[in-house]
Design a protein around this motif. Structure first.
Motif, short mmCIF file in Angstrom:
data_model
loop_
_atom_site.label_atom_id
_atom_site.label_comp_id
_atom_site.label_asym_id
_atom_site.label_seq_id
_atom_site.Cartn_x
_atom_site.Cartn_y
_atom_site.Cartn_z
N SER A 30 -2.88 1.95 2.37
CA SER A 30 -1.91 1.55 1.34
C SER A 30 -0.52 2.07 1.68
CB SER A 30 -2.33 2.09 -0.04
OG SER A 30 -3.60 1.61 -0.37
N VAL A 31 -0.46 3.35 2.01
CA VAL A 31 0.85 3.96 2.31
C VAL A 31 1.46 3.32 3.56
CG1 VAL A 31 1.98 6.11 3.04
CG2 VAL A 31 0.30 6.15 1.18
N ALA A 32 0.60 3.12 4.59
CA ALA A 32 1.10 2.52 5.84
C ALA A 32 1.61 1.10 5.58
CB ALA A 32 0.00 2.52 6.88
N SER A 33 0.87 0.37 4.73
CA SER A 33 1.28 -1.01 4.44
C SER A 33 2.62 -1.04 3.73
CB SER A 33 0.22 -1.70 3.57
OG SER A 33 -1.00 -1.72 4.23
N ILE A 34 2.79 -0.12 2.78
CA ILE A 34 4.08 -0.05 2.07
C ILE A 34 5.19 0.29 3.07
CG2 ILE A 34 5.39 1.25 0.34
CD1 ILE A 34 2.69 1.47 -1.22
#
Lengths: 252, 259
Positions: free
Chosen positions: A228-232
């Protein structure tokens, strides 16, 4: 009076028609909600913020469906322990949402396809937003039942993470549907990997519960959060590169 | 009507398209600058497919499409092109729970207009189609003609350089049709406009150019006056007016050439 206005208009070099149109616009349109203002700042796009804010409005049925699915999942988990709901829910949700926002049911789909904000980008954005809203509902549910926590882990958290991943890939590939396909395949991989040792057995003897057990999903929680963090981060990077291409400075 | 800008906003070269094995557009070559071009033709002639290619909804199977001086195959250019397009599809879908204002505003935002300019532009577009008293009305309560006018409003909200209207006058009453033709004439000063229609009177009164399509081919191109003159010179073509006879004659000669 009219002459007086014209003099004012000429003296001050003000386009009074434009001013009145702006005033009428404020009267006819809804005031921008605080949530939409925040979203605009976060995503840096008025268009995407509007899409996010209007998605549940357009498809209230999806909020209802999420709540129903959560209720059904709770009931099945409590009564039978069958893992089929958490196993299939993300894929059913992807298929359902794709249909709802794709050519099948989105009445303005053709028009959306001529917009600079790509229609295939809008789909994962809406999916992610709706499931984020669903996650909030489920988190509220955890106050009332410990089982609801498992449902959150088994279905909604992976779904949100995979939806964000789909958006990130979509942004990198400039609106391709590749993100949705990749996310679906990753979910298959997550489901099949714990079953690797059982794949030689007949289908009826495979214990699918292993794949979506609370322990299995919990062990992947850090990965979901990381994805999730990487995608953001990818989404932010994409915007940065897009803005820099236009020769504008990055601003948050 | 004076055409002031001669830049080629549409440049199609050898464009072909097919659905499965059925070829629906054959070797279309077409250029257009500022002004209104009326697309006439029977059902199945390829008008909608051509408009959908111009609207960047469809990619042609072959040929090159240059819109507003940019290559529609290039992703970055495509985004730029789409910011400057207004499109009214034949099957105009809408969100029934949106008000007229919300609907036009939604698409203005998707067209990446400057957020500060959106609301005045939406008001102007709604007023231009005469729907100011319905601005806060939900779309589901509008008549078919009003919905069509909302479609026109969303198409013109960004003052597009390329405006594509697929049968825009369907469902409009005679008064609205006259207003619409006036709107087209206004747009013609600064935009390249394509209007697909079955109504030859729309073409006669509002268009600078006429393109007649038949069986996926362009069978005639010229001005409305030239088509009318051709109709006057024809005695055996079907039609009540000179333009209708010119249209029928153009279609007949196109079929003869194709066969």
């Amino acid at each position: 009076m009219e002459n007086h206005e014209k003099h004012l208009d000429q003296d001050l070099n003000i386009d009074l028609d434009h001013v009145w149109q702006g005033i009428r616009g404020e009267i006819w349109g809804k005031p921008l909600s605080p949530m939409e203002r925040i979203t605009r700042k976060l995503v840096g796009s008025a268009a995407i913020a509007r899409v996010m804010m209007t998605s549940p409005l357009m498809y209230l049925a999806w909020i209802t469906a999420s709540v129903m699915a959560i209720a059904l999942g709770l009931m099945l988990t409590v009564t039978s322990g069958q893992p089929l709901v958490p196993l299939m829910a993300p894929l059913l949700a992807i298929a359902g949402v794709t249909y709802a926002y794709g050519p099948g049911a989105d009445s303005a789909w053709e028009l959306s396809r001529t917009m600079p904000v790509s229609a295939s980008m809008l789909l994962p954005i809406r999916v992610a937003f709706i499931f984020t809203v669903s996650t909030v509902f489920t988190c509220i549910g955890t106050f009332f039942s410990a089982t609801a926590t498992d449902i959150t882990m088994l279905w909604l958290l992976p779904m949100v993470a995979l939806s964000l991943l789909a958006i990130a890939i979509g942004r990198l590939t400039n609106g391709s549907a590749l993100g949705g396909v990749v996310s679906g395949l990753i979910w298959f991989g997550i489901v099949l990997e714990p079953l690797r040792d059982q794949l030689q057995r007949p289908l009826s003897q495979i214990d699918m519960g292993v794949a979506v057990s609370g322990a299995a999903i919990r062990s992947l929680t850090p990965i979901y959060l990381l994805v999730s963090v990487a995608s953001i981060a990818v989404m932010m990077f994409w915007r940065e590169s897009d803005l820099s291409r236009k020769g504008r400075l990055w601003k948050w | 009507m004076e055409v002031v800008n001669t830049a080629l906003n549409v440049d199609l070269r050898d464009v072909r398209h097919s659905f499965g094995r059925t070829e629906v557009l054959h070797h279309i070559d077409m250029t257009a600058s500022t002004g209104v071009t009326g697309l006439l033709g029977p059902n199945g002639a390829g008008k909608t497919t051509l408009l959908r290619i111009l609207a960047t909804v469809l990619k042609p199977k072959a040929g090159t499409v240059s819109l507003l001086g940019k290559d529609a195959r290039n992703r970055h250019d495509l985004r730029e092109i789409r910011r400057d397009i207004g499109y009214l599809p034949q099957q105009f879908g809408y969100y029934p729970n949106f008000t007229v204002f919300e609907f036009v505003e939604y698409f203005a935002l998707l067209k990446e207009m400057d957020p500060g300019m959106v609301r005045p532009a939406v008001v102007q577009a709604i007023e231009r189609v005469g729907l100011q008293s319905q601005a806060r009305t939900k779309m589901k309560t509008l008549s078919g003609g009003m919905v069509r006018r909302v479609g026109i409003a969303q198409a013109i909200v960004n003052e597009p350089a390329l405006l594509l209207l697929d049968e825009p006058t369907v469902g409009l009453d005679p008064e609205q049709r006259v207003l619409f033709r006036g709107l087209l004439r206004d747009m013609a000063d600064h935009s390249t406009v394509f209007v697909s229609t079955h109504l030859v009177e729309d073409v006669a009164t509002a268009c600078n150019h006429v393109v007649v399509m038949g069986d996926g081919r362009i069978v005639y191109r010229g001005t409305p006056d030239e088509l009318m003159t051709a109709g006057n010179e024809t005695t055996d073509a079907a039609g009540d007016s000179a333009m209708e006879r010119g249209y029928s004659a153009a279609l007949a000669s196109g079929r003869a050439v194709a066969s």
